[in-house]
Scaffold this active site. Structure first.
Site, PDB file in Angstrom:
ATOM      1  N   ARG A 123       0.849  -1.183   0.000  1.00  0.00           N
ATOM      2  CA  ARG A 123       0.000   0.000   0.000  1.00  0.00           C
ATOM      3  C   ARG A 123       0.890   1.240   0.000  1.00  0.00           C
ATOM      4  O   ARG A 123       1.906   1.281   0.698  1.00  0.00           O
ATOM      5  CB  ARG A 123      -0.918   0.035   1.235  1.00  0.00           C
ATOM      6  N   GLU A 134      -2.762   7.435  -5.024  1.00  0.00           N
ATOM      7  CA  GLU A 134      -3.074   6.732  -6.268  1.00  0.00           C
ATOM      8  C   GLU A 134      -4.531   6.830  -6.687  1.00  0.00           C
ATOM      9  O   GLU A 134      -4.851   6.685  -7.864  1.00  0.00           O
ATOM     10  CB  GLU A 134      -2.653   5.256  -6.183  1.00  0.00           C
ATOM     11  N   HIS A 161      -0.847  -0.304  -9.725  1.00  0.00           N
ATOM     12  CA  HIS A 161      -1.600  -1.298  -8.937  1.00  0.00           C
ATOM     13  C   HIS A 161      -2.003  -2.492  -9.805  1.00  0.00           C
ATOM     14  O   HIS A 161      -3.165  -2.907  -9.802  1.00  0.00           O
ATOM     15  CB  HIS A 161      -2.817  -0.655  -8.268  1.00  0.00           C
TER      16      HIS A 161
END
Ligand code: NAI
Length: 331
Positions: free
Chosen positions: A236, A265, A297
């Site tokens: 993360r 993000e 991601h």
């Protein structure tokens, strides 16, 4: 009775997989492109279940509004749940389910892809050779064999990653709040966090984001690491203090940075912004370094993982529909 589900942040591949596996007599999915947050929460009116992903923001205000609209179940189609205020959900009687593991291999293998690309510069070689440039200048890498890899968080993904790096001939050291006896037996050395910072040539983050781990990579922890350290983050974005990492890159403390996640993000990732002005100076600065590799991601994004995410999410909602115990409930 049919359960009506609002799916937020839908991409074409999400819809394709849900449509492929759903029994439409039981579950009725409606797809919204929009992310779920305070501004879009009204879209959830008229549904019983919402299905969300990593960058939907389910803070207290949003959860309270969902409760007022009669939402009974939040189905996360991901493993991490740092974006959901679980206390608020519990207080409001909304149950929360997730997909605890879809493919640890997918994420661990992507971490290796980041390492190999940064190290052996295959992305540069690819472009060079296609343009007829066969020079090796500035493509020199280092052998992974014999290097020390520090793994922070040895759960499902971290444990898989440990095995992969052992297979590359690396010495693997690790920190976890709960060291694994099984990994110890396989030769992983568990150490204090400081020792992992100090001894590693490569550090890969695989712990969850929570108040304890927020910004664990910062000016102070960087100062304990070897010069030229390679940092990999597929967990993360909030685990890394981006300002401090930019300083570490400018000072050449950090030799390589590979990130699949980024603190801000939600405004960028999963979107095509190639024709837009990106109003995020930090990511623009990160992108300006030749030794930084950013993917948006995608570590989880394999056919196997998408199948598992879809089937588990459908299973989770079906358990709710049938009034059964919720196997993957977050409490
Ligand atoms: P897991 O729950 O199996 O493992 C997490 C491990 O971290 C556990 O062993 C736990 O004891 C450890 N841990 C907790 N607090 C810690 C601390 N303060 N310091 C060190 N270790 C700590 O989770 P899993 O499935 O391995 O996933 C790890 C993370 O990967 C998730 O939290 C998620 O954020 C991220 N993820 C990223 C994906 C991507 O596509 N980039 C996809 C899936 C997960």
């Amino acid at each position: 009775m049919k359960v009506k589900i609002a799916v937020f942040n839908t991409k074409p591949y999400d819809q394709e997989y849900f449509d492929r596996y759903t029994n439409k007599e039981e579950l009725q999915f409606t797809y919204f492109d929009s992310p779920l947050n305070r501004d879009t929460v009204n879209l959830a009116a008229g549904y019983e279940v919402i299905c969300v992903f990593v960058n939907d923001t389910l803070d207290r205000t949003t959860v309270e509004q969902l409760a007022e609209m009669g939402i009974k179940l939040i189905a996360l189609r991901c493993a991490g749940y740092n974006n959901v205020d679980l206390d608020a959900a519990r207080e409001k009687g909304i149950r929360v389910v997730r997909v605890p593991a879809y493919s640890p291999e997918a994420v661990a293998e992507h971490a290796l892809a980041l390492i190999l690309t940064l190290n052996r510069k295959t992305h540069k070689a690819y472009n060079r050779v296609r343009e007829g440039n066969f020079s090796l200048n500035k493509l020199m890498g280092f052998n992974l064999h014999g290097k020390t890899v520090g793994v922070i968080g040895t759960g499902k993904i971290g444990a898989t990653f440990c095995g992969i790096m052992q297979g590359m001939g690396c010495r693997v050291i690790a920190f976890d709040l709960y060291p694994s006896e099984e990994l110890k037996a396989r030769g992983v050395e568990f150490k204090e966090l400081e020792a992992v910072f100090r001894e590693s040539d490569i550090i890969s983050l695989h712990c969850p984001l929570n108040p304890e781990t927020w910004h664990m990579i910062n000016r102070d922890s960087l100062s304990k690491m070897k010069d030229g350290i390679m940092i990999i983050n597929t967990s993360r974005g909030g685990l890394i203090n981006t300002q401090d990492i930019l300083k570490g890159l400018a000072d050449k403390k950090i030799g390589f940075l590979g990130i699949d996640v980024y603190e801000q993000e939600e405004n960028l990732f999963f979107k095509d912004m190639s024709e837009m002005i990106i109003e995020d100076d930090l990511i623009l600065r990160l992108n300006s370094y030749p030794n930084v590799l950013i993917t948006s991601h995608q570590a989880y994004f394999t056919r196997e993982a998408m199948e598992e995410i879809t089937l588990t999410t459908i299973g989770n909602i079906t358990e709710y529909r049938e009034g059964r115990a919720l196997t993957n409930e977050l409490t």
